[in-house]
Design an enzyme around this catalytic site. Structure first.
Site, PDB file in Angstrom:
ATOM      1  N   HIS A 160      22.578 -47.950  -2.945  1.00  0.00           N
ATOM      2  CA  HIS A 160      22.586 -46.498  -3.170  1.00  0.00           C
ATOM      3  C   HIS A 160      21.261 -46.139  -4.219  1.00  0.00           C
ATOM      4  CE1 HIS A 160      27.030 -47.659  -2.554  1.00  0.00           C
ATOM      5  NE2 HIS A 160      26.649 -46.769  -1.653  1.00  0.00           N
ATOM      6  N   LYS A 168      23.849 -55.694  -0.155  1.00  0.00           N
ATOM      7  CA  LYS A 168      24.848 -55.104  -0.818  1.00  0.00           C
ATOM      8  C   LYS A 168      25.592 -54.156  -0.357  1.00  0.00           C
ATOM      9  CE  LYS A 168      21.901 -55.639  -4.956  1.00  0.00           C
ATOM     10  NZ  LYS A 168      22.490 -56.169  -6.213  1.00  0.00           N
ATOM     11  N   SER A 169      26.878 -54.061  -0.741  1.00  0.00           N
ATOM     12  CA  SER A 169      27.995 -53.333  -0.151  1.00  0.00           C
ATOM     13  C   SER A 169      28.939 -53.042  -1.067  1.00  0.00           C
ATOM     14  CB  SER A 169      28.294 -53.562   1.178  1.00  0.00           C
ATOM     15  OG  SER A 169      29.695 -53.122   1.563  1.00  0.00           O
ATOM     16  N   LEU A 222      28.614 -47.091  -6.535  1.00  0.00           N
ATOM     17  CA  LEU A 222      27.198 -47.487  -6.375  1.00  0.00           C
ATOM     18  C   LEU A 222      26.827 -48.545  -6.796  1.00  0.00           C
ATOM     19  CD1 LEU A 222      26.300 -43.822  -7.582  1.00  0.00           C
ATOM     20  CD2 LEU A 222      26.860 -44.464  -5.200  1.00  0.00           C
ATOM     21  N   GLN A 280      36.703 -40.279   8.242  1.00  0.00           N
ATOM     22  CA  GLN A 280      35.813 -41.633   8.881  1.00  0.00           C
ATOM     23  C   GLN A 280      36.726 -42.772   8.785  1.00  0.00           C
ATOM     24  OE1 GLN A 280      32.586 -40.770   6.344  1.00  0.00           O
ATOM     25  NE2 GLN A 280      32.286 -42.776   6.097  1.00  0.00           N
ATOM     26  N   LYS A 303      20.917 -49.959   6.285  1.00  0.00           N
ATOM     27  CA  LYS A 303      22.042 -50.886   6.121  1.00  0.00           C
ATOM     28  C   LYS A 303      23.229 -50.383   7.126  1.00  0.00           C
ATOM     29  CE  LYS A 303      25.676 -53.211   4.365  1.00  0.00           C
ATOM     30  NZ  LYS A 303      26.884 -52.474   4.168  1.00  0.00           N
ATOM     31  N   ASP A 304      23.343 -48.979   7.382  1.00  0.00           N
ATOM     32  CA  ASP A 304      24.252 -48.397   8.301  1.00  0.00           C
ATOM     33  C   ASP A 304      23.215 -47.769   9.308  1.00  0.00           C
ATOM     34  OD1 ASP A 304      27.193 -48.178   6.795  1.00  0.00           O
ATOM     35  OD2 ASP A 304      25.467 -48.125   5.276  1.00  0.00           O
ATOM     36  N   GLY A 350      20.502 -45.173   4.430  1.00  0.00           N
ATOM     37  CA  GLY A 350      20.099 -46.553   4.071  1.00  0.00           C
ATOM     38  C   GLY A 350      20.302 -47.128   5.793  1.00  0.00           C
ATOM     39  N   MET A 385      29.853 -42.650  -0.481  1.00  0.00           N
ATOM     40  CA  MET A 385      31.028 -42.834  -0.889  1.00  0.00           C
ATOM     41  C   MET A 385      31.286 -43.527  -2.391  1.00  0.00           C
ATOM     42  SD  MET A 385      33.039 -43.585   2.756  1.00  0.00           S
ATOM     43  CE  MET A 385      33.027 -45.386   2.892  1.00  0.00           C
TER      44      MET A 385
HETATM   45  P1  AMP Z   1      28.368 -45.702   1.644  1.00  0.00           P
HETATM   46  O1  AMP Z   1      28.647 -45.352   0.234  1.00  0.00           O
HETATM   47  O2  AMP Z   1      28.469 -46.945   1.804  1.00  0.00           O
HETATM   48  O3  AMP Z   1      28.756 -44.579   2.425  1.00  0.00           O
HETATM   49  O4  AMP Z   1      26.763 -45.667   1.526  1.00  0.00           O
HETATM   50  C1  AMP Z   1      25.858 -44.530   1.170  1.00  0.00           C
HETATM   51  C2  AMP Z   1      24.353 -44.796   1.625  1.00  0.00           C
HETATM   52  O5  AMP Z   1      23.899 -45.746   0.945  1.00  0.00           O
HETATM   53  C3  AMP Z   1      24.264 -44.828   3.266  1.00  0.00           C
HETATM   54  O6  AMP Z   1      23.218 -44.071   3.701  1.00  0.00           O
HETATM   55  C4  AMP Z   1      24.208 -46.542   3.330  1.00  0.00           C
HETATM   56  O7  AMP Z   1      23.260 -46.848   4.521  1.00  0.00           O
HETATM   57  C5  AMP Z   1      23.346 -46.657   1.772  1.00  0.00           C
HETATM   58  N1  AMP Z   1      23.400 -48.077   1.531  1.00  0.00           N
HETATM   59  C6  AMP Z   1      24.473 -48.757   1.288  1.00  0.00           C
HETATM   60  N2  AMP Z   1      24.261 -49.947   1.022  1.00  0.00           N
HETATM   61  C7  AMP Z   1      23.236 -50.104   1.046  1.00  0.00           C
HETATM   62  C8  AMP Z   1      22.085 -51.173   0.987  1.00  0.00           C
HETATM   63  N3  AMP Z   1      22.564 -52.396   0.629  1.00  0.00           N
HETATM   64  N4  AMP Z   1      20.741 -50.865   1.003  1.00  0.00           N
HETATM   65  C9  AMP Z   1      20.525 -49.815   1.447  1.00  0.00           C
HETATM   66  N5  AMP Z   1      21.231 -48.746   1.702  1.00  0.00           N
HETATM   67  C10 AMP Z   1      22.367 -48.908   1.460  1.00  0.00           C
END
Ligand code: AMP
Length: 281
Positions: free
Chosen positions: A37, A184-185, A33, A61, A149-150, A147, A30
């Protein structure tokens, strides 16, 4: 590196790559980054000839009172990171491109989405599954990177790929953390200084849970209650859930056995953060 907004353009680019015999990796995101990511993109670059990063804040979502409007966005910074990491193409569609007028088809699931985030975000996974299936159909990757993470999302995606016979390798990647342990988020940017400090309670509680397991504790109630007590010591934290589930089925368990996922969602002020760890015995 190319930045494309249009589905047909992405399809044409991937078709020409495949004609030349190139393998294709996809990293769905999303945007906004960070190194989490980036670790997925790096792995995709190592394992594929061409890498597509999708950047799409997927309205489907998000629940009604969630952060769709305020979700952070910075396509220029994201483009730079993708380029420097070796991605070949960013797919950054507008919602109108993904959900054309009359859109009414969804991907859904009975199991795996009832516990954890599925409980507090009832429409979330339908949105995730639908958009990821669309991205898979548009990009037709050989491999897709997600990741841990999710963790629940990763389980759900692995399941649809298996159940619906999608010819794609789904690859899970470890959680990348800040130096002090906070996962990280993109949502960490919502935290003020005080909240950022308080957010460490998630990692501290993950460490507590791991210690209990390593010291031989196998009773789920004992572990979860101790973890919850620890979070409740932090005044800015409010628990959404702390749960132990089977890593394959995402069903609640009473005793630690086999591959287990211990996951949590905790509000720090208004910001909902998630974290987890896995354990095998
Ligand atoms: P998002 O942009 O938050 O939807 O995340 C996109 C992808 O990046 C998903 O597969 C997440 O699980 C992964 N991701 C987000 N944060 C992390 C992190 N801290 N470590 C590893 N993967 C991550």
């Amino acid at each position: 590196m190319e930045l494309l907004h249009n589905i047909e353009e992405v399809r044409n680019r991937v078709r020409s790559w495949k004609k030349d015999g190139f393998s294709v990796g996809l990293v769905p995101t999303m945007g906004y980054l960070h190194e989490g990511h980036q670790s997925l993109i790096k792995k995709a670059v190592e394992e594929n000839d061409k890498v597509v990063v999708s950047i799409f804040v997927n309205p489907m979502q998000f629940g009604e009172n969630e952060d769709l409007e305020t979700y952070p966005r910075d396509i220029n910074k994201d483009s730079k990171l993708c380029d420097e990491t070796g991605a070949d193409l960013i797919f950054n569609p507008e919602p109108e491109e993904m959900y054309k007028e009359g859109f009414c088809s969804y991907v859904d699931m009975n199991g795996l989405t009832t516990e954890l985030c599925g409980k507090s975000r009832p429409i979330h996974f339908r949105g995730v599954m639908t958009v990821v299936t669309k991205l898979f159909n548009i990009v037709t990757p050989d491999r897709a990177y997600f990741g841990m993470k999710d963790a629940q999302q990763l389980c759900v995606i692995k399941r649809i790929v298996k159940d619906l016979n999608m010819d794609i390798d789904v690859i899970g990647c470890p959680i990348i953390r800040e130096e002090d342990g906070l996962a990280k988020s993109s949502r960490n940017t919502y935290l003020n200084k005080e909240e950022r400090k308080a957010a460490l309670i998630l990692y501290k509680t993950i460490s507590l849970g791991k210690d209990l397991l390593v010291s031989g504790e196998r009773d789920v109630n004992t572990i979860i209650n101790k973890m919850k007590d620890n979070i409740n010591k932090e005044p800015l934290a409010k628990i959404d859930y702390v749960e132990a589930v089977d890593l394959e089925t995402v069903e609640k368990i009473d005793v630690i056995k086999g591959k287990v996922l211990i996951a949590m969602a905790v509000y720090i002020g208004k910001t909902r953060l998630i974290d987890n760890f896995t354990f095998e015995c």
